[in-house]
Scaffold this active site. Structure first.
Site, short mmCIF file in Angstrom:
data_model
loop_
_atom_site.label_atom_id
_atom_site.label_comp_id
_atom_site.label_asym_id
_atom_site.label_seq_id
_atom_site.Cartn_x
_atom_site.Cartn_y
_atom_site.Cartn_z
N LYS A 1 38.66 43.37 32.80
CA LYS A 1 39.44 44.09 33.80
C LYS A 1 40.86 43.55 33.80
CE LYS A 1 39.36 45.20 38.76
NZ LYS A 1 38.59 45.05 40.03
N SER B 1 37.31 49.20 42.48
CA SER B 1 38.49 49.24 41.64
C SER B 1 38.19 48.95 40.16
CB SER B 1 39.50 48.19 42.15
OG SER B 1 38.96 46.87 42.03
N SER C 1 33.89 46.34 44.65
CA SER C 1 34.54 46.88 43.46
C SER C 1 33.84 46.61 42.14
CB SER C 1 35.99 46.37 43.38
OG SER C 1 36.76 46.96 44.39
#
Length: 497
Positions: free
Chosen positions: A80, A163, A187
């Site tokens: 990420k 996210s 998330s």
């Protein structure tokens, strides 16, 4: 019997194939790089560098050839873009950090590299990890001319969750066998649920936050995202461990082998089912899938125990006071002075700050900074922020009361399946409400995970959430693994992938 394609194989199978030398790390990395190129329309990757990835793969092949392979030697993993990296840009999907390169790797990145993992690239996310749909992206994806939301592989008109939506989409689409994510209020769990994969948020402090671009420091926690609980256990074993010299919130708890109890029986397991997770607001299709999953656990020898988490409805207002307050403080450093974006037009220092932050931050980030600054301001600190901290403690106490009656807690990850891109863009509160079931565990610092548990409206995946007591990740992974041995939801894949 023919072998399934490489992108359908588990982390366990791929690492074994590398050790057996039926495939090389270079061939494996090349396969996943090609898939990422072929499916750029998903918008999952924000940065790739094939030269870097293949150089790492060749180094892994050299170690495999000499018998000095490490646990994840040659396994391709994507990160990420909230983790800083030396060899790839680290942008947090924000114009504020467009093109930024860190002089060091985040501890999570370094630990996986030390275990032998090969980095495929950096994955899209909501800007500074603020969002529930991965629509708040301010830098272009690989192959794109302009910023775009990540698309769900099960239905490209829908969000993948946020996210960590880029991580979830990449794993679901077979662009990476595994990925890192971060979970501040859900998330990891929510995008894992929306994309039909498995993800775990460990106990706060289990994994070092060093090198993670901060959103809310008392809530942010890294974790793995993969196809199965077994895959997550293998990754978590490499990622976890104390980091006292670089992260003061890191727990002084030795690293563990989280695969050790995967096969343990769950006969007699007490599964707490909070009535607050099944009231108004949960869609019927989600309720049906979760109830069927609980019935499967009963067939495996577990039993349901009704419990109460009476402050569940307070989790949203508490979270959206505490998290923006911490974001307001953390994002103060992005002012155009030392690194990141700086406005080109300004007359003095104050105007440079103003123009830089106006240009660099997206709308959702600005909204949360403003809310956080407000609740920390004179006259409102006691009324809002301190009160939220007190309720946070009560929410944590509610969990401890519940764990006196049960071993794990189960329920939905989200009230609905993934929604259409743009459907909730004009209503921030609707996005915030999607986190109602994941926020309580985050506020308490407890480990939680999502595993595929069926399908709902439009054939979209539904995730079952499991929550454990502090440092009980091995128990959670065991409970998830036994379910996945009895079902095949985690093996099902979106059409075309």
């Amino acid at each position: 019997m023919s072998q399934p394609p490489l992108h359908h194989q588990s982390v366990r199978a791929l690492t074994q194939a590398l050790r057996d030398k039926t495939i090389s790390a270079t061939e494996l990395a090349s396969h996943f790089l090609a898939r990422a190129r072929d499916h750029q329309s998903l918008g999952a990757f924000l940065a790739m560098d094939e030269d870097v990835t293949l150089a790492q793969a060749r180094a892994a092949d050299a170690r495999l050839a000499t018998g000095s392979a490490r646990p994840l030697e040659g396994l391709p993993v994507a990160h990420k873009d909230i983790f800083v990296t030396r060899d790839f840009p680290a942008t947090a999907a924000s114009r504020m950090l467009a093109g930024y390169r860190s002089p060091f790797d985040a501890t999570v990145v370094q630990k996986l590299a030390d275990a032998g993992a090969v980095t495929l690239g950096k994955l899209s996310c909501d800007e500074f990890a603020m969002g529930s749909g991965n629509e708040n992206v301010a830098v272009p994806a690989v192959g794109a001319a302009a910023p775009q939301p990540v698309r769900n592989p099960w239905d490209s008109t829908r969000v993948p969750g946020g996210s960590s939506g880029g991580s979830a989409a990449a794993v679901a689409a077979g662009l990476a066998p595994a990925a890192t994510g971060t979970d501040t209020g859900g998330s990891i769990r929510q995008p894992a649920a929306f994309c039909g994969i498995t993800g775990i948020k460990p106990t706060y402090g289990r994994i070092s936050r060093h090198g993670m671009i901060a959103f809310a420091s008392s809530l942010d926690q890294a974790g793995p995202m993969a196809r199965s609980a077994e895959d997550c256990a293998l990754l978590l074993s490499a990622m976890a461990g104390p980091d006292p010299d670089r992260d003061s919130t890191s727990l002084d708890v030795p690293a563990e082998d989280f695969t050790r109890d995967l096969e343990a029986s769950i006969e007699g397991l007490r599964i707490g089912v909070p009535e607050e997770f099944f009231g108004e607001g949960i869609d019927a299709d989600v309720r049906t899938a979760i109830d069927a999953a609980l019935q499967e656990y009963e067939r495996l020898g577990a039993r349901r125990v009704p419990i109460r988490l009476p402050r569940t409805e307070l989790a949203i207002p508490v979270y959206y006071i505490i998290a923006p307050a911490e974001a307001s403080a953390n994002l103060e450093r992005f002012d155009g002075v030392k690194f990141g974006h700086r406005a080109k037009q300004y007359a003095d220092l104050a105007e440079m700050y103003l123009n830089t932050r106006t240009e660099g931050f997206g709308e959702e980030v600005k909204r949360r900074i403003m809310v956080g600054t407000y609740v920390l301001s004179h006259g409102y600190y006691d009324a809002y922020y301190l009160k939220a901290l007190k309720i946070r403690r009560i929410i944590a106490d509610d969990f401890q009361k519940a764990f006196k009656e049960c071993d794990v807690i189960a329920g939905p990850v989200a009230p609905s399946v993934a929604w259409k891109i743009g459907e909730k863009s004009a209503d921030p509160l609707a996005n915030y409400l999607a986190d109602i079931f994941t926020l309580p565990a985050s506020l308490a610092g407890l480990p939680g995970m999502s595993l595929p548990a069926g399908f709902g409206a439009g054939g979209m995946p539904v995730g079952l959430q499991l929550i454990g007591n502090y440092l009980q990740e091995a128990r959670l992974l065991n409970v998830a693994h036994r379910f996945q041995q009895a079902t095949d939801f985690h093996l099902q894949r979106p059409a075309g992938f």
